[in-house]
Design an enzyme around this catalytic site. Structure first.
Site, mmCIF file in Angstrom:
data_model
loop_
_atom_site.group_PDB
_atom_site.id
_atom_site.type_symbol
_atom_site.label_atom_id
_atom_site.label_comp_id
_atom_site.label_asym_id
_atom_site.label_seq_id
_atom_site.Cartn_x
_atom_site.Cartn_y
_atom_site.Cartn_z
ATOM 1 N N ARG A 163 2.624 -16.454 -4.351
ATOM 2 C CA ARG A 163 3.724 -16.556 -5.596
ATOM 3 C C ARG A 163 2.656 -17.483 -6.454
ATOM 4 N NH1 ARG A 163 9.771 -17.354 -5.076
ATOM 5 N NH2 ARG A 163 9.846 -14.922 -4.685
ATOM 6 N N ALA A 208 23.547 -23.446 1.476
ATOM 7 C CA ALA A 208 23.504 -24.422 2.494
ATOM 8 C C ALA A 208 24.929 -25.102 2.746
ATOM 9 C CB ALA A 208 22.305 -25.621 1.986
ATOM 10 N N GLY A 241 26.425 -23.677 -2.667
ATOM 11 C CA GLY A 241 25.542 -22.430 -2.686
ATOM 12 C C GLY A 241 25.455 -22.347 -0.992
ATOM 13 N N HIS A 272 8.035 -18.843 -10.896
ATOM 14 C CA HIS A 272 8.277 -17.448 -10.397
ATOM 15 C C HIS A 272 7.236 -16.640 -11.331
ATOM 16 C CE1 HIS A 272 9.565 -13.569 -9.490
ATOM 17 N NE2 HIS A 272 10.442 -13.977 -8.474
ATOM 18 N N ARG A 279 6.478 -21.989 -1.508
ATOM 19 C CA ARG A 279 7.519 -21.301 -0.400
ATOM 20 C C ARG A 279 6.943 -19.805 -0.422
ATOM 21 N NH1 ARG A 279 11.876 -18.395 -1.761
ATOM 22 N NH2 ARG A 279 12.173 -19.305 -3.888
ATOM 23 N N GLU A 316 7.873 -8.446 0.303
ATOM 24 C CA GLU A 316 7.645 -9.236 -0.975
ATOM 25 C C GLU A 316 6.114 -10.135 -0.720
ATOM 26 O OE1 GLU A 316 10.843 -11.600 -2.015
ATOM 27 O OE2 GLU A 316 12.232 -10.037 -2.377
ATOM 28 N N HIS A 361 11.070 -22.053 -10.962
ATOM 29 C CA HIS A 361 12.126 -21.232 -10.168
ATOM 30 C C HIS A 361 12.608 -21.934 -8.871
ATOM 31 C CE1 HIS A 361 13.721 -17.555 -8.482
ATOM 32 N NE2 HIS A 361 12.949 -17.613 -7.268
HETATM 33 C C1 SIN Z 1 12.939 -12.669 -6.026
HETATM 34 O O1 SIN Z 1 14.089 -11.838 -5.911
HETATM 35 O O2 SIN Z 1 11.866 -12.444 -6.549
HETATM 36 C C2 SIN Z 1 13.350 -14.258 -5.726
HETATM 37 C C3 SIN Z 1 13.080 -14.394 -4.322
HETATM 38 C C4 SIN Z 1 12.718 -15.742 -4.132
HETATM 39 O O3 SIN Z 1 12.670 -16.537 -4.749
HETATM 40 O O4 SIN Z 1 12.251 -15.986 -2.954
#
Ligand code: SIN
Length: 563
Positions: free
Chosen positions: A304, A37, A35, A258, A403, A138, A368
């Site tokens: 979140r 990292a 990935g 999520h 996060r 976001e 998530h």
């Molecule tokens: C998303 O697109 O909602 C995921 C992005 C994330 O996990 O920060």
């Protein structure tokens, strides 16, 4: 579980039998995971030695690939760096390790600029390659700072550009080798340091490779839950082998759910990016109410963990046995073309007869992202010499208890590069004593393989029910009891490995999932407060006096420690 090493009954020891991925008996560095990292680190390490990148499927199949919304990064100079820090610390609910978050936001812009130089194409104004980068907002971000690519396929573009760059280096210098369809199954520790890695390839050959240093960038463990946005590869293997080798884990109770995965019967929990809410989507319950008004002043753009719990509560209605549907609603959004802005999501929804513009989209939370992981310092050093970790597999404390949206791709870039720098600075040599070689592992028979699948499914359902969004002592103890039964049922299968030299990737994954599940359950039981993604019905308040500390697991024992 251990493959038959160095000489099980049926194992064929053949130190020169090597598989297609490499004919190496030693490399300078092994990077587990391809990935963001892992690839970022491998690119750095390749200038200083031979690197083997090990990945369970084809290059590019990782959590990174599936990230939709974007990568958060400050670009407006010091002022935005400070705001990005403030937002990251705010979302983390009192547990962010501020020096780690400082590194993330300060080094982020340079790492992203470098990625753009290597060919990552983020969306720009008027689709013009020279145009301004487009930024979206976001949850819990104070303003739009999230770069995206191809609308809603940011991870895929980042992965594509890193894979291309790594392949270029491989062609030019032959310094990066790829072992695809290969799993790291064990770390060999001698004299308190990691000296070799055991790998299992697609032909069920297990081989041991000597190494100067190992980087675990193997991602998270979403597959430990029945409902997850993560791909099948996310089984926590790196975390499990690190713990087995004696490295400390941290903050394993903090699993992020999520808020908005697609909720259709019989359909996998497809991610519906937070960027949908960033562009103005509402959340509605089955009475049509915008219920977030009752939960948080930032409404749909609250942190979140808050949104996910609000959805879970609305979804339960007043009767916890009842299940009520919650929806994303974008039907009021006219100023943007939703199909163009979210092409991947639109395509997927269309296959189920849904449209962002015209329909209410049924959603529910799904596992998530793991905020916890292998404990590291800011250079990715674990508590075991020669072993480094970065990205979701690691825990620097950068995310605290929750996060901030779109900080994970940035984390992979920044801490992947840092781990590579630390490996080079530490400059460990090869151990003189590590024994190399390869052994064929017999496949499990059909019934054994079927039993492994049954046990994995049971574990996933148990974790979801007992250590999900809302937990309490009783559910966590039930989870531990289930886990004990599952571990007992795995034991005879594991004995086959030592006795007959049998094994399979799925058996290793089952053991890894069981190990990660145990760490989550133990840490969640020990943290008798609620904070961020960890919510205890029996301890609903945050308790800074006792618990403004990280949980650290060492040999199955949990302690709390301020960093
Ligand atoms: C998303 O697109 O909602 C995921 C992005 C994330 O996990 O920060």
């Amino acid at each position: 579980m251990q493959p038959t090493w160095p000489g099980g009954l049926r194992a064929v020891i053949a130190s020169k039998v090597m598989t297609q991925a490499s004919n190496l008996e030693s490399v300078d560095f092994i990077v587990v995971g391809a990935g963001v990292a892992g690839l970022r680190a491998a690119i750095e390490l390749a200038s200083h030695g031979r690197v083997l990148v090990v990945t369970k499927e084809s290059l590019g199949e990782s959590n990174t690939h599936y990230a939709q919304g974007g990568i958060a990064v400050a670009t407006e100079g010091d002022e935005d760096v400070a705001l990005h820090l403030e937002d990251t610390v705010g979302a983390g609910d009192g547990l962010v390790y501020v020096p780690a978050a400082g590194v993330l936001v300060q080094e982020g812009p340079e790492r992203v600029a470098e990625l753009i130089e290597w060919g990552a194409a983020f969306d720009r104004e008027n689709h013009n390659p020279g145009g301004e980068l487009l930024r979206t907002r976001e949850a819990a971000h104070s303003h739009p700072r999230i770069l995206h690519a191809n609308g809603d396929a940011t991870g895929a573009e980042i992965s594509r550009s890193l894979v291309a760059h790594a392949r270029e280096i491989a062609r030019a210098h032959r310094r990066i080798h790829f072992a695809e369809w290969t799993m790291a199954t064990r770390l060999i520790v001698e004299g308190g340091r990691v000296v070799a890695v055991e790998l299992l390839d697609a032909s069920n050959v297990s081989r041991r490779i000597a190494v100067r240093s190992v980087l675990l960038a193997s991602g998270g463990a979403g597959q430990v839950y029945s409902d997850t946005t993560n791909p099948a590869v996310a089984t926590g293997d790196g975390i499990a082998i690190a713990a087995q080798a004696g490295a400390e884990l941290a903050d394993m109770e903090f699993y992020q759910f999520h808020p908005t995965a697609l909720s259709l019967p019989g359909v996998a929990r497809f991610l519906l990016s937070e960027a949908l809410r960033g562009e103005g989507a509402y959340l509605r319950n089955d009475r049509g109410e915008r219920f977030m008004e009752r939960y948080h002043p930032q409404l749909e753009l609250a942190p979140r963990d808050v949104v996910a719990r609000a959805i879970a509560r609305e979804g339960m209605g007043s009767n916890p046995a009842e299940s009520r549907q919650v929806y994303l609603d974008l039907r009021h959004i006219c100023e943007i073309n939703l199909t163009e802005r979210f092409p991947g999501i639109s395509r997927f929804l269309a296959t189920h007869g849904l449209s962002l513009q015209n329909d209410l989209i049924p959603v529910r939370p799904a596992a998530h992202y793991l905020m916890g992981g292998i404990r590291t310092d800011l250079g990715g050093r674990t508590t075991l010499r020669g072993l480094y970790a970065a990205g979701e597999a690691a825990c620097t404390g950068v995310h605290g208890a929750n996060r901030l949206a779109s900080n994970s791709l940035l984390e992979g870039l920044v801490f992947g590069a840092r781990a590579a720098a630390a490996i080079l600075a530490d400059d460990l040599g090869f151990s003189q004593t590590a024994v190399m070689g390869a052994a064929s592992v017999l496949p499990l028979c059909e019934e054994e393989a079927a039993l492994v699948e049954v046990l994995i499914s049971r574990l996933k359902r148990s974790l979801w029910a007992n250590a999900g969004l809302l937990r309490e002592e009783l559910t966590l103890r039930t989870g531990l009891a289930d886990l004990a039964e599952i571990t007992d049922a795995l034991a005879p299968l594991n004995e086959l490995t030592t006795g007959l030299g049998k094994g399979s990737r799925r058996l290793f994954e089952a053991n890894a999932l069981a190990s990660v599940a145990g760490s989550i359950l133990r840490a969640a039981l020990a943290r008798t407060e609620s904070r961020g993604a960890h919510f205890r019905n029996d301890f609903p308040r945050r308790d800074d006096h006792q618990f403004q500390k990280h949980s650290v697991e060492s040999d199955g024992q949990i302690r709390f420690q301020a960093w």
